[in-house]
Write a protein that holds these residues in place. Structure first.
Motif, mmCIF file in Angstrom:
data_model
loop_
_atom_site.group_PDB
_atom_site.id
_atom_site.type_symbol
_atom_site.label_atom_id
_atom_site.label_comp_id
_atom_site.label_asym_id
_atom_site.label_seq_id
_atom_site.Cartn_x
_atom_site.Cartn_y
_atom_site.Cartn_z
ATOM 1 N N ILE A 10 0.725 -1.304 -0.118
ATOM 2 C CA ILE A 10 -0.219 0.067 0.080
ATOM 3 C C ILE A 10 0.950 1.435 -0.009
ATOM 4 O O ILE A 10 1.601 1.417 0.940
ATOM 5 N N ILE A 40 -7.327 5.326 4.956
ATOM 6 C CA ILE A 40 -6.546 4.096 4.948
ATOM 7 C C ILE A 40 -7.264 2.753 5.151
ATOM 8 O O ILE A 40 -6.883 1.727 4.865
ATOM 9 N N ALA A 43 -8.552 0.638 2.185
ATOM 10 C CA ALA A 43 -7.290 -0.425 1.584
ATOM 11 C C ALA A 43 -6.962 -1.542 2.196
ATOM 12 O O ALA A 43 -7.062 -2.583 2.054
ATOM 13 N N CYS A 47 -7.959 -5.641 2.116
ATOM 14 C CA CYS A 47 -7.145 -6.703 2.058
ATOM 15 C C CYS A 47 -7.431 -7.723 2.988
ATOM 16 O O CYS A 47 -7.599 -8.789 2.772
ATOM 17 N N VAL A 57 2.807 -1.327 4.335
ATOM 18 C CA VAL A 57 2.503 -0.219 4.109
ATOM 19 C C VAL A 57 3.723 0.786 3.978
ATOM 20 O O VAL A 57 4.497 0.863 4.824
ATOM 21 N N LEU A 125 -1.549 -1.191 -4.240
ATOM 22 C CA LEU A 125 -2.568 -0.153 -4.109
ATOM 23 C C LEU A 125 -2.032 1.063 -3.487
ATOM 24 O O LEU A 125 -0.976 1.625 -2.921
ATOM 25 N N GLY A 127 -3.362 4.310 -0.836
ATOM 26 C CA GLY A 127 -3.843 4.410 0.386
ATOM 27 C C GLY A 127 -4.695 5.261 0.838
ATOM 28 O O GLY A 127 -5.066 5.778 1.974
#
Length: 422
Positions: A10, A40, A43, A47, A57, A125, A127
């Motif tokens: 992320i 955040i 995301a 997951c 992250v 991804l 965030g």
């Protein structure tokens, strides 16, 4: 370490400069949203709900609050002995240290982390988007197509297509061209910033990109065009659910209002696809005997003694007796004192609005010296975090209030403090 089919990375290090004072001290993914969440959370929850057990992250800009909020990933069921959640800031190595120079460079700097988990696929991804997506469906499409990369796209209005990275595809959904914010778009399939890569192929391209001194080290501008140029198969995966890039003041405000106006599209009550967040351990919210709350969202720790209409009120916020709050967002700990009339405002964390303050596009004789149309539009006014606003102030809509210098004292902002962690 046991082999994993797919891990997630992320990208959460962006400054979010278009949000102005809201990201002055915190990264955009840590900005409060929807009364009890941070951006955040979406995301991370996607997951967890998609069965992804290893999440990295990548942080950089003002990471303290974001890191503290995420912690060890417990709130998202990502506190695991094998895999789990890892915070990945830039770090010192034998070759030296460097800030993440772009989205691709951020992943490149963490090649060793990914290799240690030995995945077949890597999900990359952003965030800072509001959406609910099952990444397993996208992974199945990626595997079935034997693609090198699969990119989530969604149709946007043609008049807005020039604001996005656009994927041009053939009849089978294969990407044949990528255009970054084209003046005359050939397609309205916009990239969502959600990518699945076959790791071995991506790894080679990351290394080649890093060795190119002319590269901007960006997925959209460099990695994807390079993969297309090498003849790799890239698949467009169409997503038709709710999705919002909350990168501007207006989009952040609008997405919060969508919780009230379009609740079925971004349903936060769906027990089958929960959006998890860190528990605040606040007491239950309280609505006073003479208070009025209409078409609004409240969470734990909120106290309302005045009037709240079509607004999103976050944990620990207080609306005193006689105050009127309409079409607004109160972030955690915000206080609106008695007699205030607040219309279309975003009030930052722990900010106190003094008594009888009036804010809005319809305010007569309101001060205009805080109007900031670079960031604010549609009459939305933004108060930075940790401010104390004087009594009896009148402000025009489209204002943005923040101290120019730490500790500045003026007739409107009486006090400001740099925030601790909420």
């Amino acid at each position: 370490m046991p082999k994993q089919q797919m891990i997630a990375m992320i990208l959460a290090g962006g400054q979010g400069s278009r949000l102005g004072v809201l990201t002055e001290y915190i990264a955009k993914p840590a900005v409060p949203y929807g009364s009890k969440y941070r951006i955040i959370d979406f995301a991370l929850s996607n997951c967890t709900n998609s069965g992804i057990e290893t999440v990295g992250v990548l942080t950089q800009y003002s990471p303290l609050e974001l890191n503290s909020y995420i912690g060890n990933g417990y709130s998202w069921d990502l506190d695991r002995n094998i895999g789990g959640l890892s915070i990945l800031p830039p770090y010192q190595s034998l070759e030296g240290s460097d800030w993440y120079k772009g989205t691709a460079n951020a992943i490149y700097q963490n090649i060793t982390f990914i290799d240690n988990h030995n995945p077949d696929y890597v999900l990359v991804l952003s965030g800072d988007h509001i959406y609910k997506q099952d990444y397993r469906e996208m992974l199945r499409a990626h595997i079935d197509a034997e693609a090198a990369a699969t990119i989530a796209v969604r149709e946007v209005p043609w008049e807005e297509a020039s604001r996005f990275g656009i994927m041009n595809t053939d009849e089978e959904g294969n990407i044949i061209e990528f255009e970054e914010k084209p003046a005359n778009p050939k397609s309205n399939l916009a990239s969502m910033g959600v990518y699945i890569f076959s790791w071995k192929i991506l790894r080679e391209h990351l290394i080649a990109d890093e060795n190119n001194p002319d590269s901007r080290n960006d997925f959209g501008q460099n990695i994807i065009p390079a993969m297309l140029g090498d003849g790799h198969k890239l698949l467009a995966f169409t997503f038709d659910g709710y999705w919002k890039d909350v990168g501007t003041i207006f989009s952040l405000w609008e997405s919060n209002m969508d919780l009230l106006d379009r609740p079925q599209e971004i349903n936060l009550k769906d027990a089958m696809w929960r959006i998890y967040c860190r528990n605040t351990l606040q007491p239950s919210h309280y609505v006073g005997e003479n208070a009025s709350v209409t078409d609004s969202i409240l969470t734990d720790g909120v106290e309302v003694y005045g009037s709240v209409k079509h607004s999103v009120i976050s944990s620990g916020a207080v609306v005193e007796e006689g105050a009127e709050v309409t079409d607004s967002i109160l972030m955690p700990g915000a206080v609106v004192k008695k007699g205030c009339k607040i219309d279309k405002c975003i009030i930052g964390i722990d900010t106190i609005i003094g008594e009888n303050v009036e804010v809005g596009i319809a305010v007569k004789d309101g001060r205009e010296d805080f109007v900031n149309e670079k960031f604010c539009s549609d009459g939305i006014t933004v108060f930075g975090s940790g401010l104390v606003i004087a009594d009896n102030v009148k402000l025009k809509g489209n204002s943005m209030l923040f101290p120019k210098d730490e500790g500045q004292v003026c007739d409107v902002i009486l006090e400001s403090t740099v925030l601790g962690i909420i």
